[in-house]
Design an enzyme around this catalytic site. Sequence first.
Site, PDB file in Angstrom:
ATOM      1  N   ASP A   1     -14.412   3.138   7.922  1.00 38.99           N
ATOM      2  CA  ASP A   1     -13.388   4.061   7.422  1.00 38.99           C
ATOM      3  C   ASP A   1     -13.973   4.993   6.366  1.00 38.99           C
ATOM      4  O   ASP A   1     -13.662   6.184   6.342  1.00 38.99           O
ATOM      5  CB  ASP A   1     -12.191   3.294   6.847  1.00 38.99           C
ATOM      6  CG  ASP A   1     -11.200   4.270   6.222  1.00 38.99           C
ATOM      7  OD1 ASP A   1     -10.695   5.138   6.962  1.00 38.99           O
ATOM      8  OD2 ASP A   1     -10.968   4.216   5.000  1.00 38.99           O
TER       9      ASP A   1
ATOM     10  N   HIS B   1       0.847  -1.199   0.000  1.00 34.33           N
ATOM     11  CA  HIS B   1       0.000   0.000   0.000  1.00 34.33           C
ATOM     12  C   HIS B   1       0.877   1.240   0.000  1.00 34.33           C
ATOM     13  O   HIS B   1       1.839   1.331   0.754  1.00 34.33           O
ATOM     14  CB  HIS B   1      -0.896   0.010   1.248  1.00 34.33           C
ATOM     15  CG  HIS B   1      -1.769   1.218   1.317  1.00 34.33           C
ATOM     16  ND1 HIS B   1      -2.985   1.286   0.666  1.00 34.33           N
ATOM     17  CD2 HIS B   1      -1.586   2.425   1.911  1.00 34.33           C
ATOM     18  CE1 HIS B   1      -3.513   2.482   0.888  1.00 34.33           C
ATOM     19  NE2 HIS B   1      -2.690   3.188   1.631  1.00 34.33           N
TER      20      HIS B   1
ATOM     21  N   SER C   1      -6.985   4.487   9.480  1.00 28.20           N
ATOM     22  CA  SER C   1      -7.728   4.427   8.218  1.00 28.20           C
ATOM     23  C   SER C   1      -7.072   3.437   7.255  1.00 28.20           C
ATOM     24  O   SER C   1      -7.720   2.523   6.724  1.00 28.20           O
ATOM     25  CB  SER C   1      -7.773   5.839   7.618  1.00 28.20           C
ATOM     26  OG  SER C   1      -8.123   5.811   6.269  1.00 28.20           O
TER      27      SER C   1
ATOM     28  N   ARG D   1     -13.849  13.325   8.040  1.00 34.80           N
ATOM     29  CA  ARG D   1     -12.550  13.989   8.241  1.00 34.80           C
ATOM     30  C   ARG D   1     -12.273  14.985   7.121  1.00 34.80           C
ATOM     31  O   ARG D   1     -11.717  16.066   7.348  1.00 34.80           O
ATOM     32  CB  ARG D   1     -11.429  12.934   8.278  1.00 34.80           C
ATOM     33  CG  ARG D   1     -11.393  12.134   9.552  1.00 34.80           C
ATOM     34  CD  ARG D   1     -10.495  10.926   9.414  1.00 34.80           C
ATOM     35  NE  ARG D   1      -9.140  11.269   9.070  1.00 34.80           N
ATOM     36  CZ  ARG D   1      -8.292  10.472   8.387  1.00 34.80           C
ATOM     37  NH1 ARG D   1      -8.679   9.281   7.989  1.00 34.80           N
ATOM     38  NH2 ARG D   1      -7.088  10.870   8.124  1.00 34.80           N
TER      39      ARG D   1
ATOM     40  N   LYS E   1      -8.212  -0.967   6.397  1.00 36.96           N
ATOM     41  CA  LYS E   1      -8.501  -1.524   5.063  1.00 36.96           C
ATOM     42  C   LYS E   1      -7.513  -2.640   4.716  1.00 36.96           C
ATOM     43  O   LYS E   1      -7.876  -3.654   4.138  1.00 36.96           O
ATOM     44  CB  LYS E   1      -8.435  -0.412   4.016  1.00 36.96           C
ATOM     45  CG  LYS E   1      -9.618   0.565   4.120  1.00 36.96           C
ATOM     46  CD  LYS E   1      -9.513   1.707   3.144  1.00 36.96           C
ATOM     47  CE  LYS E   1      -8.392   2.637   3.496  1.00 36.96           C
ATOM     48  NZ  LYS E   1      -8.585   4.041   3.251  1.00 36.96           N
TER      49      LYS E   1
HETATM   50  N1  URA Z   1      -5.186   7.299   2.776  1.00 37.48           N
HETATM   51  C1  URA Z   1      -6.152   6.657   3.498  1.00 37.48           C
HETATM   52  O1  URA Z   1      -6.621   5.592   3.116  1.00 37.48           O
HETATM   53  N2  URA Z   1      -6.570   7.229   4.651  1.00 37.48           N
HETATM   54  C2  URA Z   1      -6.070   8.394   5.120  1.00 37.48           C
HETATM   55  O2  URA Z   1      -6.489   8.829   6.159  1.00 37.48           O
HETATM   56  C3  URA Z   1      -5.084   9.055   4.358  1.00 37.48           C
HETATM   57  C4  URA Z   1      -4.640   8.472   3.189  1.00 37.48           C
END
Ligand code: URA
Length: 437
Positions: free
Chosen positions: A162, A83, A184, A169, A188
């Site tokens: 999320d 990621h 966050s 946010r 995932k």
């Molecule tokens: N990418 C994400 O998935 N979440 C965040 O809070 C910032 C970048």
Amino acid sequence: MERFVDIIHRKKLGGELSKEQIEAMIHGYCDGSIPDYQMSAMLMAICFTGLSDKELTAMTLAMRDSGSVNDLSAIKGIKVDKHSTGGVGDKTTLIIGPIAAACGIPIAKMSGRGLGFTGGTIDKLEAIPGFRTDLSTAEFFQAVQRTGICVNGQTDDLAPADKRIYALRDVTATVESIPLIAASIMSKKLAAGSDKILLDVTTGNGAFIKEYDQSLELAKKMVAIGCHAGKQTVAQLTSMDEPLGYAIGNTLEVKEAIAALHGQGPDDLMTVCYTLAAHMISLGKEIAYGQAEQEAKTAIANGSAWKTFVAMVAQQGGDISYIEHPKKFPQAHITANYRAETDGYITHMDTEGFGIAAGMLGAGRSKKDDCIDFSAGIVLHHKTNSLVKRGDVLATLHTANETLASAALQRLGYCYTICPEPAEPFALIGDFVEGPY
Ligand code: URA
């Protein structure tokens, strides 16, 4: 039962919340019993007072468990996910996914779309006509089993907490909080179900987190969460002080990725890809980094990574005649050149500014439902520390009409600093973080 207002108050004063309180908060926000205004106040309190390691793990796991958690055990071998925390011109997944798969690591990857100034892998792949990123779970499994790789879109039930919290946010100025970003991303990644996780934590003027020390802190927090959740997790810091490679925008980036898969990518892109691919292979095969790097380079040199990419595109419905003959990709209606206004060295590139300019040309979206012009974007001709002359073409803009081009040309005017002396070179690859796993 304790009122949520009292829990917000405790966090505001820097107190520690229990696992039960955090789980109740995530459940309550998802089922609507905690309203947006209270959750906003809580997020702001977290921005100011942070989360302890215990709180952070509890919040991440509660967010992971708000939806379904993929079980990839039917796919043989150690599954390694990768990621990136986001960047401009970052097309690494298109290159390292096929490299790692060609080296025998099963890649069962769920990727996201671009939002704001950063691009997203799913948009890039959809620039290939016919490419499907909405495979069913059964199709996804079959694809990985057949070709060793599938890159699919995130399903709606992947960490839905999320999605809701991120949207809140975004409109409450609470995105740039290290614990909130860590929770966050890791919620995932943990829900996506791979056995091990490689994080590419970008840092610099084109990253979410711009300061190196803070990026390192984010990397350490995410690695700690992964390890607490029982998954070996490592992180590589990568500079985003200039766009990665020379292409920004979906089709343009696919073309650059195709060149890279033939071993002809720009040096910075190849360096980052070999580094990340080597970490993935090292994790998946449990071999030393040096040996894994050699395998990654061989997969490019002997064409096996390219063959794996072609197989992946074909399997997901993409028309391989485009990737085999990249000139077939639709071209933007117009191109416009941005020229140097003075002689000298390019000492600074505002990477976020390039991402914004590419978005203005049609390559990105500012709202979730905006349409993308796949052919839009920017091709850079020079990067940091190039010596240029007044009038040299620094970048070529690709877009649908003159109005978009002139707005983006103006924006690029703020993206370059040109000075008589070169700048100190910056390190492309930073620290490597691994947990006490
Ligand atoms: N990418 C994400 O998935 N979440 C965040 O809070 C910032 C970048």
